[in-house]
Design a protein around this motif. Structure first.
Motif, PDB file in Angstrom:
ATOM      1  N   LEU A  27       0.836  -1.195   0.000  1.00 22.04           N
ATOM      2  CA  LEU A  27       0.000   0.000   0.000  1.00 22.04           C
ATOM      3  C   LEU A  27       0.874   1.249   0.000  1.00 22.04           C
ATOM      4  O   LEU A  27       0.470   2.300  -0.496  1.00 22.04           O
ATOM      5  N   VAL A  28       2.070   1.122   0.586  1.00 23.30           N
ATOM      6  CA  VAL A  28       3.061   2.197   0.581  1.00 23.30           C
ATOM      7  C   VAL A  28       4.377   1.604   0.112  1.00 23.30           C
ATOM      8  O   VAL A  28       4.803   0.556   0.613  1.00 23.30           O
ATOM      9  N   GLN A  29       5.020   2.262  -0.844  1.00 26.43           N
ATOM     10  CA  GLN A  29       6.307   1.784  -1.342  1.00 26.43           C
ATOM     11  C   GLN A  29       7.213   2.985  -1.594  1.00 26.43           C
ATOM     12  O   GLN A  29       6.848   3.904  -2.313  1.00 26.43           O
ATOM     13  N   ALA A  30       8.367   2.972  -0.946  1.00 30.83           N
ATOM     14  CA  ALA A  30       9.348   4.048  -1.108  1.00 30.83           C
ATOM     15  C   ALA A  30      10.684   3.453  -1.517  1.00 30.83           C
ATOM     16  O   ALA A  30      11.074   2.397  -1.010  1.00 30.83           O
ATOM     17  N   MET A  66       5.538  12.803   4.643  1.00 36.28           N
ATOM     18  CA  MET A  66       5.593  12.562   3.204  1.00 36.28           C
ATOM     19  C   MET A  66       4.542  11.540   2.781  1.00 36.28           C
ATOM     20  O   MET A  66       3.876  11.701   1.752  1.00 36.28           O
ATOM     21  N   ILE A  67       4.364  10.493   3.580  1.00 41.30           N
ATOM     22  CA  ILE A  67       3.354   9.478   3.268  1.00 41.30           C
ATOM     23  C   ILE A  67       1.949  10.080   3.341  1.00 41.30           C
ATOM     24  O   ILE A  67       1.070   9.737   2.553  1.00 41.30           O
ATOM     25  N   ALA A  68       1.754  11.003   4.297  1.00 39.02           N
ATOM     26  CA  ALA A  68       0.446  11.643   4.469  1.00 39.02           C
ATOM     27  C   ALA A  68       0.172  12.715   3.417  1.00 39.02           C
ATOM     28  O   ALA A  68      -0.900  13.327   3.419  1.00 39.02           O
ATOM     29  N   GLY A  71      -0.948   3.214  -4.550  1.00 36.15           N
ATOM     30  CA  GLY A  71      -0.714   3.095  -5.977  1.00 36.15           C
ATOM     31  C   GLY A  71      -0.606   4.410  -6.713  1.00 36.15           C
ATOM     32  O   GLY A  71      -0.572   4.426  -7.951  1.00 36.15           O
ATOM     33  N   MET A  72      -0.521   5.528  -5.967  1.00 34.70           N
ATOM     34  CA  MET A  72      -0.456   6.846  -6.587  1.00 34.70           C
ATOM     35  C   MET A  72       0.764   7.608  -6.089  1.00 34.70           C
ATOM     36  O   MET A  72       1.356   7.279  -5.063  1.00 34.70           O
ATOM     37  N   ARG A  96      -6.329  13.020  -3.950  1.00 40.78           N
ATOM     38  CA  ARG A  96      -6.961  11.695  -4.059  1.00 40.78           C
ATOM     39  C   ARG A  96      -6.456  10.750  -2.984  1.00 40.78           C
ATOM     40  O   ARG A  96      -7.225   9.947  -2.436  1.00 40.78           O
ATOM     41  N   ILE A  97      -5.174  10.838  -2.646  1.00 47.58           N
ATOM     42  CA  ILE A  97      -4.624   9.993  -1.590  1.00 47.58           C
ATOM     43  C   ILE A  97      -5.188  10.403  -0.237  1.00 47.58           C
ATOM     44  O   ILE A  97      -5.633   9.558   0.557  1.00 47.58           O
TER      45      ILE A  97
END
Length: 311
Positions: free
Chosen positions: A5-8, A50-52, A66-67, A75-76
């Motif tokens: 769901l989160v990828q960095a 940053m994730i938020a 995915g965005m 949208r996130i």
């Protein structure tokens, strides 16, 4: 990780000449509870922001739901819930009004928001306080309301920054139970916390950050096995009679053990605490107290990040 769901990858965040996050790789799978641990200034909060989608990245790639937060921030944010470290509730409004007003920020229909507020007050065990202003509520009640408010938009991803700081044990355990329920309902959670027992209880996986870098990653059990020993022997002596760590180490002989000196006690990291305690007594050392406990995530944390106070 295909279901991340989160990828960095190589994620960086700089503030002028100061680099708070120095190129980290992170994957958070759908449905898991993922933790960020680290001392003050490690880069946890910068990463969470940053994730938020409230702080732009300086370099590297970041995908949330995915965005790309750089182009799809609104949208996130519509699909993410955020629990800030400090409650930012509207003190003059009631519990119900805090939920309903916040829900309207997402453009949700009034009827839906009213129904959702009733559900969330029940979830947070605040139904009997529905028409009470926030100001007189206890810290635990406010925290539960803050978490409930973050769920108004039925988020797929919930970000919690120090969710139980300042709460008493009863309030902490009640919040833990609420977070377990969310996990069972499929809500992915990312948590930062200074409480090692909280991380052990809640997190499926976690990373330890220090000076903007990830220094360890894995499940709590994996990190303990990898970076500590099965047991720890805690020895307390009279200050004037406390032996040097080397003396205790010599008493252990061939027995596996690492001795660490703290201001008030000596810690012996070992596979067999009772055997280590027996060897200490055989060597003629007489501590005021001796306690054998299992190694914890806190032992891992302090070994990886040090015991120096960071402000």
């Amino acid at each position: 990780m295909s279901d991340a769901l989160v990828q960095a990858r190589g994620l960086r965040k700089s503030f002028g000449d100061f680099e708070a996050v120095r190129g980290i790789d992170v994957d958070v799978a759908r449905g898991e509870t993922f933790g960020f641990l680290g001392p003050n200034g490690a880069g946890k909060s910068s990463t969470m922001r940053m994730i938020a989608c409230v702080s732009p990245r300086t370099a590297g790639s970041l995908q949330v739901l995915g965005m790309d937060p750089g182009t799809d921030g609104p949208r996130i944010r519509a699909r993410v819930g955020v629990v800030p470290q400090l409650d930012n509730l509207d003190l003059e409004l009631t519990v119900r009004q805090n939920l309903e007003v916040y829900g309207r920020y997402f453009g949700l229909p009034r009827a839906h928001v009213r129904e959702r507020a009733v559900e969330l007050m029940e979830f947070a065990q605040l139904t009997d306080r529905a028409d009470t202003p926030v100001e007189p509520l206890s810290g635990g009640m406010r925290r539960r309301l803050t978490i409930a408010r973050s769920l108004v938009n039925s988020p797929e991803l919930l970000l919690l920054d120090e969710p139980t700081t300042g709460l008493d044990p009863q309030a902490r355990h009640l919040l833990w139970e609420r977070l377990y329920r969310l996990k069972r309902d499929g809500v992915t959670q990312i948590i930062t916390t200074h409480y090692m027992d909280e991380a052990e209880q809640l997190c499926d996986r976690l990373v330890v950050m220090d000076a903007g870098l990830i220094v360890a990653e894995g499940s709590p059990a994996e990190l303990i096995e990898r970076h500590s020993t099965r047991e720890v022997l805690e020895l307390r002596f009279e200050p004037e009679a406390r032996p040097e760590p080397a003396v205790v180490g010599a008493a252990l002989g061939e027995h596996d053990g690492r001795v660490e000196e703290l201001p008030d006690r000596l810690l012996v990291y070992t596979a067999d605490g009772e055997r280590a305690q027996e060897l200490v007594y055989r060597a003629g050392l007489r501590p005021l107290s001796a306690m054998v406990r299992r190694s914890s995530l806190e032992d891992v944390f302090l070994r990886l990040t040090g015991r120096t106070l960071v402000d």
